[in-house]
Design an enzyme around this catalytic site. Structure first.
Site, mmCIF file in Angstrom:
data_model
loop_
_atom_site.group_PDB
_atom_site.id
_atom_site.type_symbol
_atom_site.label_atom_id
_atom_site.label_comp_id
_atom_site.label_asym_id
_atom_site.label_seq_id
_atom_site.Cartn_x
_atom_site.Cartn_y
_atom_site.Cartn_z
ATOM 1 N N LYS A 51 0.846 -1.203 0.000
ATOM 2 C CA LYS A 51 0.000 0.000 0.000
ATOM 3 C C LYS A 51 0.879 1.250 0.000
ATOM 4 C CE LYS A 51 -0.367 -0.384 5.025
ATOM 5 N NZ LYS A 51 -1.207 -0.862 6.139
ATOM 6 N N TYR A 281 14.838 30.824 7.502
ATOM 7 C CA TYR A 281 13.638 31.496 8.013
ATOM 8 C C TYR A 281 13.660 31.614 9.529
ATOM 9 C CZ TYR A 281 11.291 30.930 3.496
ATOM 10 O OH TYR A 281 10.940 30.990 2.181
HETATM 11 C C1 LIG Z 1 -0.382 -1.838 6.799
HETATM 12 C C2 LIG Z 1 -0.926 -3.124 7.256
HETATM 13 C C3 LIG Z 1 -0.074 -4.228 7.465
HETATM 14 C C4 LIG Z 1 1.434 -4.134 7.400
HETATM 15 O O1 LIG Z 1 1.909 -3.555 8.600
HETATM 16 P P1 LIG Z 1 3.472 -3.448 8.920
HETATM 17 O O2 LIG Z 1 3.505 -2.937 10.322
HETATM 18 O O3 LIG Z 1 4.029 -2.457 7.959
HETATM 19 O O4 LIG Z 1 4.067 -4.782 8.771
HETATM 20 C C5 LIG Z 1 -0.655 -5.446 7.767
HETATM 21 N N1 LIG Z 1 -1.993 -5.562 7.893
HETATM 22 C C6 LIG Z 1 -2.847 -4.521 7.726
HETATM 23 C C7 LIG Z 1 -4.314 -4.716 7.896
HETATM 24 C C8 LIG Z 1 -2.336 -3.263 7.425
HETATM 25 O O5 LIG Z 1 -3.172 -2.231 7.281
#
Ligand SMILES: *Cc1c(COP(=O)(O)O)cnc(C)c1O
Length: 388
Positions: A51, A281
């Protein structure tokens, strides 16, 4: 207005010469997946989480590497992210963690994405779409909220969903997976709430089996949980951050992971400034000596957080140099007084290794008071990714 060939050629070159880039090490991605596969053993599959553009590493490319090195499938948050993978030629299963937004069901069916579901509305929308399309039964994964209080059906509401699956009898939807998600897997001090979640999940699996439903993929563990809770591996694990070489904390890090992203730039200009000059800044940083200051074309618009001002360092010639004053949108200033002859064009590492020094994603996250995920996902689109 038409531009001359010379102007067009120049414009194309400037696109290529942006000195601030992220190098994505695909051998490291494959190595990290191999570490997870070895850790969980041959009975357990891996759903590689890609993702948010594979946590900033480039979704299609990372997905191809994971698919080629033994991942069972890929997980995304959004339908759009799943479509991107399909358009990119990815054919392995793609699980959409974010559920079924009304209006997305036809795309899900058409693209053969595997949605996560937690309500009867999801089931009805999807089944209608499968029937209209005359498509094969669509695999879905049922999510149970065992205590995270985010997404999923509460155990008490499971009955009506199971009724639905039983009456459908696999004609339109196939219950391929059942899953849950831990709230505190990365908290090394917490055993109790995760144990409670696991026991609720086990009860729900019992209820599902008692109805004669046989989902073949039970999964619960993110990167931290697959390290901490061997009993929560079931048929599949869902690592994200481990695949990119990091962890939510040192106690939950799989050993021998390799950071897959290096972010670097080149010095844009070198300035000799007198003691007393105020930098950037707000003028909060005042030089207490005559100094050489390197201007680096990286700022918070590239995902280099302004909140790291006053703490951040970068590597030049294998030495840590301090970022002076506030990080701006496009640029920041680096103290290179102690390095003779630094010139415009000199390579600078923001995140990664140079010589014997390393600035890893955890270090940047601690400077910014954020979690490593936010640094990775935050490296913006303005930073070209180069595969190496
Ligand atoms: C993002 C996500 C993961 C992966 O999590 P990590 O901590 O990056 O390993 C796994 N399961 C779900 C439902 C997620 O949303």
């Amino acid at each position: 207005m038409t531009s001359s060939p010379a102007v067009r050629a120049y414009a194309e070159r400037t696109v290529e010469v942006r000195p601030t880039t992220a190098r994505i090490d695909h051998q490291a991605l494959a190595h990290n997946l191999g570490r997870v596969l070895a850790h969980v053993g041959p009975q357990c599959r891996v759903l590689a989480v890609v993702k948010a553009d594979a946590y900033g590493h480039g979704a299609i490319e990372a997905a191809s590497t994971f698919a080629a090195h033994g991942a069972w499938g890929l997980a995304v948050s959004l339908v759009e992210e799943g479509v991107e993978l399909r358009e990119g030629g990815i054919h392995v299963p793609v699980v959409v963690l974010g559920g079924v937004v009304p209006g997305s069901q036809d795309v899900i069916v058409h693209r053969q994405l595997t949605p996560v579901v937690w309500s009867r509305e999801h089931l009805q929308m999807l089944a209608g779409s499968v029937r209209r399309a005359g498509a094969r039964p669509l695999p879905v994964h049922l999510k149970i909220d065992t205590g995270m209080s985010r997404l999923g059906v509460l155990p008490g509401d499971l009955g009506p969903m199971l009724d639905w699956f039983c009456s459908d009898a696999g004609l339109s939807l196939r219950l391929e997976g059942v899953m849950t998600h831990f709230a505190c897997a990365d908290d090394a001090d917490d055993d109790l709430s995760s144990a409670r979640q696991l026991s609720v999940f086990a009860d729900c699996l019992g209820t599902i089996a008692a109805r004669g439903l046989r989902p073949s993929l039970r999964h619960a563990s993110n990167s931290a949980a697959l390290v901490r809770f061997p009993s929560a591996r079931y048929d599949m694990v869902r690592p994200g951050i481990a695949l990119y070489g990091a962890a939510s904390g040192p106690e939950v890090q799989l050993s021998d992971l390799r950071l897959a992203m290096e972010v670097g730039s080149r010095v844009l200009a070198v300035r000799d400034l007198p003691a007393g000059a105020r930098i950037s800044y707000g003028g909060r940083h005042q030089l207490n000596r005559d100094a050489r200051v390197a201007v680096v074309p990286v700022g918070y618009a590239d995902g280099y957080p302004r909140s790291m001002s006053g703490q951040a360092q970068m590597l030049v010639r294998g030495h840590r140099c301090c970022v002076l004053g506030n990080i701006t949108m496009d640029v920041c200033m680096l103290d290179v007084t102690d390095l003779p002859d630094v010139r415009a064009g000199e390579r600078v590492i923001l995140m990664g290794r140079q010589g014997s020094e390393t600035l890893d994603v955890h270090t940047l996250a601690s400077w910014a008071s954020v979690i490593p995920y936010e640094i990775m996902c935050g490296i913006s689109k303005r930073v070209p990714r180069h595969r190496c």
